[in-house]
Write an enzyme that holds these catalytic residues in place. Structure first.
Site, PDB file in Angstrom:
ATOM      1  N   LYS A  13      -0.939 -19.011  11.069  1.00  0.00           N
ATOM      2  CA  LYS A  13       0.069 -18.228  11.801  1.00  0.00           C
ATOM      3  C   LYS A  13      -0.572 -17.007  12.474  1.00  0.00           C
ATOM      4  CE  LYS A  13       2.517 -17.567   8.006  1.00  0.00           C
ATOM      5  NZ  LYS A  13       1.677 -18.308   7.026  1.00  0.00           N
ATOM      6  N   ARG A  88      10.970 -14.807   5.458  1.00  0.00           N
ATOM      7  CA  ARG A  88      10.292 -15.655   4.498  1.00  0.00           C
ATOM      8  C   ARG A  88      11.228 -16.143   3.399  1.00  0.00           C
ATOM      9  NH1 ARG A  88       4.712 -13.977   4.698  1.00  0.00           N
ATOM     10  NH2 ARG A  88       3.476 -15.059   3.161  1.00  0.00           N
ATOM     11  N   ARG A 127     -11.536 -17.787   3.576  1.00  0.00           N
ATOM     12  CA  ARG A 127     -11.245 -16.702   4.537  1.00  0.00           C
ATOM     13  C   ARG A 127     -11.985 -15.427   4.129  1.00  0.00           C
ATOM     14  NH1 ARG A 127      -5.223 -15.224   5.987  1.00  0.00           N
ATOM     15  NH2 ARG A 127      -4.997 -15.376   3.733  1.00  0.00           N
ATOM     16  N   ARG A 160      -9.674 -11.416   0.568  1.00  0.00           N
ATOM     17  CA  ARG A 160      -8.380 -10.868   0.145  1.00  0.00           C
ATOM     18  C   ARG A 160      -8.147 -11.210  -1.321  1.00  0.00           C
ATOM     19  NH1 ARG A 160      -3.847 -12.409   4.619  1.00  0.00           N
ATOM     20  NH2 ARG A 160      -2.699 -12.942   2.742  1.00  0.00           N
ATOM     21  N   ARG A 171       1.040 -18.916  -4.324  1.00  0.00           N
ATOM     22  CA  ARG A 171       1.651 -18.653  -3.006  1.00  0.00           C
ATOM     23  C   ARG A 171       2.255 -19.930  -2.432  1.00  0.00           C
ATOM     24  NH1 ARG A 171      -3.297 -16.102  -0.087  1.00  0.00           N
ATOM     25  NH2 ARG A 171      -1.994 -16.141   1.781  1.00  0.00           N
TER      26      ARG A 171
END
Ligand code: AP5
Length: 215
Positions: A13, A88, A127, A160, A171
């Protein structure tokens, strides 16, 4: 243009919102980025949000809605935007609809980014983000030229906290339970656009451009 980017964590996203911003002269509003900035500035909101974010849980709806009302309708609110990571939950979507009605505003489209679970886990655990300029890399798919160093500003690349595999799994569970019901919620509007989000970022962007050009 007012868009929502909807999809599981790691669907891309943020990556795609930035590409759209470059070509369509609009702005990305990412609730995740706003919350991370609040955490690193040690604000009251950041302190409240941190414990939820570290576990991969959602920050309470009333906190998010209050924050987003200011962003979208307060002083200096942009005319067009891409909402990345908001709404969300169904209560957040209902709250957003109420705000749009109150302010006579309208959404153009909800882009639903669809991607398989294994791909998500692979993308998220690889990431890395620049501590300084926040540019996003991926060790597997978009590595920096030099290990651990940002190509743009020389800043340190960090992982992160919520991208560790166990937290990513939570998640995804939270996404299925709390966010996936938004697909039904928006299906009835005629504005939900499904986009195959496998493939390279450039290939996914071609799919998104097709949608945007048809609006
Ligand atoms: P947030 O930051 O919004 O996390 P997220 O939705 O889980 O989104 P991600 O940033 O992980 O994924 P993305 O889809 O943007 O993928 P990206 O482009 O970065 O939220 C974090 C936390 O904040 C939440 O868990 C929650 O606690 C809280 N929060 C935020 N909003 C909230 C709300 N509204 N209500 C309540 N709580 C909220 O890409 C990921 C990686 O993949 C990158 O490394 C990228 O380089 C790579 N990549 C992207 N596309 C591709 C591709 N096509 N091929 C290969 N690699 C790719």
């Amino acid at each position: 243009m007012k868009l929502i980017m909807l999809g599981p964590p790691g669907a891309g996203k943020g990556t795609q919102a930035q590409k759209i911003c470059n070509d369509y002269n609009t702005v990305q509003i990412s609730t995740g980025d706003i919350l991370r900035a609040e955490v690193s500035n040690g604000t009251e909101l950041g302190q409240k949000a941190k414990s939820y974010m570290d576990k991969g849980d959602l920050v309470p709806d009333e906190v998010i809605l209050g924050m987003m009302e200011k962003k979208l309708f307060g002083e200096d609110a942009p005319e067009g935007y891409i909402l990345d990571g908001f709404p969300r939950t169904v209560p957040q979507a209902v709250g957003l609809d109420e705000l749009f009605n109150e302010h006579d505003a309208e959404l153009d489209a909800i882009i639903l980014m669809e991607v398989d679970r294994e791909v998500i886990i692979e993308r998220l655990t690889a990431r890395r983000t620049c501590k300084n300029c926040k540019k996003v890399y991926n060790l597997l798919f978009m590595p920096p030229e030099e290990d651990g160093v940002c190509d743009e500003c020389g800043g340190e690349l960090i992982q992160r906290d919520d991208d560790k595999e166990e937290t990513v799994k939570n998640r995804l569970k939270v996404y299925e339970e709390e966010t996936a019901p938004l697909v039904d919620y928006y299906s009835g509007t005629g504005k939900l656009e499904r986009v195959d989000s496998h493939g390279t970022p450039e290939e996914v962007y071609e799919n998104i451009k097709e949608v945007l050009e048809s609006l």
